[in-house]
Write an enzyme that holds these catalytic residues in place. Sequence first.
Site, PDB file in Angstrom:
ATOM      1  N   LYS A 115       1.308   5.219  -4.636  1.00  0.00           N
ATOM      2  CA  LYS A 115       1.206   6.414  -5.481  1.00  0.00           C
ATOM      3  C   LYS A 115      -0.060   6.413  -6.317  1.00  0.00           C
ATOM      4  O   LYS A 115      -0.660   7.454  -6.548  1.00  0.00           O
ATOM      5  CB  LYS A 115       2.431   6.540  -6.397  1.00  0.00           C
ATOM      6  CG  LYS A 115       3.665   6.932  -5.629  1.00  0.00           C
ATOM      7  CD  LYS A 115       4.667   7.650  -6.489  1.00  0.00           C
ATOM      8  CE  LYS A 115       5.719   8.270  -5.581  1.00  0.00           C
ATOM      9  NZ  LYS A 115       6.879   8.769  -6.276  1.00  0.00           N
ATOM     10  N   LYS A 207       6.479   9.533   6.028  1.00  0.00           N
ATOM     11  CA  LYS A 207       7.890   9.828   5.854  1.00  0.00           C
ATOM     12  C   LYS A 207       8.063  11.271   5.390  1.00  0.00           C
ATOM     13  O   LYS A 207       7.126  11.880   4.861  1.00  0.00           O
ATOM     14  CB  LYS A 207       8.573   8.832   4.923  1.00  0.00           C
ATOM     15  CG  LYS A 207       8.162   8.867   3.505  1.00  0.00           C
ATOM     16  CD  LYS A 207       9.071   7.971   2.654  1.00  0.00           C
ATOM     17  CE  LYS A 207       8.829   8.286   1.192  1.00  0.00           C
ATOM     18  NZ  LYS A 207       9.760   7.817   0.231  1.00  0.00           N
ATOM     19  N   LYS A 210       8.998  15.014  -0.472  1.00  0.00           N
ATOM     20  CA  LYS A 210       9.048  16.205  -1.312  1.00  0.00           C
ATOM     21  C   LYS A 210       7.661  16.790  -1.527  1.00  0.00           C
ATOM     22  O   LYS A 210       7.517  17.964  -1.798  1.00  0.00           O
ATOM     23  CB  LYS A 210       9.623  15.835  -2.676  1.00  0.00           C
ATOM     24  CG  LYS A 210      11.084  15.470  -2.629  1.00  0.00           C
ATOM     25  CD  LYS A 210      11.534  15.007  -3.990  1.00  0.00           C
ATOM     26  CE  LYS A 210      12.998  14.661  -3.980  1.00  0.00           C
ATOM     27  NZ  LYS A 210      13.348  13.666  -4.980  1.00  0.00           N
TER      28      LYS A 210
END
Length: 344
Positions: A115, A207, A210
């Site tokens: 991240k 993956k 969101k």
Amino acid sequence: MSKFPPRVFSGIKPSGDLHLGNYLGAIRRFVPLQKTHACIYCVVDLHAITVWQDPEDLKRGTYEIAAAYLAAGVDPKEHIIFNQSQVVEHAELAWMFNCVVRMGWMQRMTQYKDKAGKNTQNVSLGLFAYPSLMAADILLYQTTHVPVGDDQKQHLELTRDIAQKFNNDFAGSISKNNLPAEFFPIIEPVITGPATRILSLKDGAKKMSKSEQSSAATIYMLDDADAIAKKIKKAKSDADALPSEVAGLEGRLEAGNLVGIYAALADISKQDVLNEFGGKGFGTFKPALADLAVAHLAPIAENMRRYLAEPDEIETILKDGANRARTIAQKTMKDVREIIGFVQ
Ligand code: TRP
């Protein structure tokens, strides 16, 4: 080990729209655990704000996750549904864990590294400390079992390390207070089933997430039947027929993903799916998967919409859940403060 009653805790962040990965990796598996465990299912809003959230979106996301838990069949009376920020003890225990956990342990966390990327000087301190808060969520309730997707495994291992270090560092004080030497339990991850990692429908190297830019890559829980079917039919696949053995899916990420989704929705193994579809091409398999997905997901979406139309009802459920969660959390914190040596 078994002195802790079987208790489940899990949570989802309200940061973006819920999707099939959240459903199959988490929510779907929350439901059967209710038969064997006392379950606490949380909307982890404190985790969401480790990256900027628009306040309106944060609220909407919180209602959406609560609605998804309810629509999927979590019973808010027998078990607990609440949002994390209503139980301040989460933040309190997270602080104490910040003082137990070591910098080096945190720096190894791959989710943080992914991240933060090259941006390490500019992400929030909260993003770095995220796993301490997650350990606090779990250990506050002396949880024994935590159902999550594959990507959370490292965080659960860290939770075990934190529990162990706390139990060791304070062993003397724990025993002086007549508390069990294993004050915090060493939890069991529950990462099982054919769909612990759902991939993007457009790129098997990523993956389903969101924050995915292309909405064709993600099946959202609030998608209608048409959208679900269309996305599956347009999903990336390959030109070969499906193999008859699971080993034949090796190296075929997109094919393996679609077979995994089918297996998870039908509650069968990947091998069962291949027993039926081995030798058939995607021209046959995709429409069958689309039908299955629509039959399974469309009623849940409809149910979610009904709950979302009654936000007051959701608020009442979250408040009641928070009150019951707080009762458990306060008891743990009273002991923790005593163990650490805070005057109270
Ligand atoms: N970190 C988890 C995720 O990103 C969400 C989460 C927060 C969680 N606290 C938790 C999951 C406690 C299980 C238990 O998916």
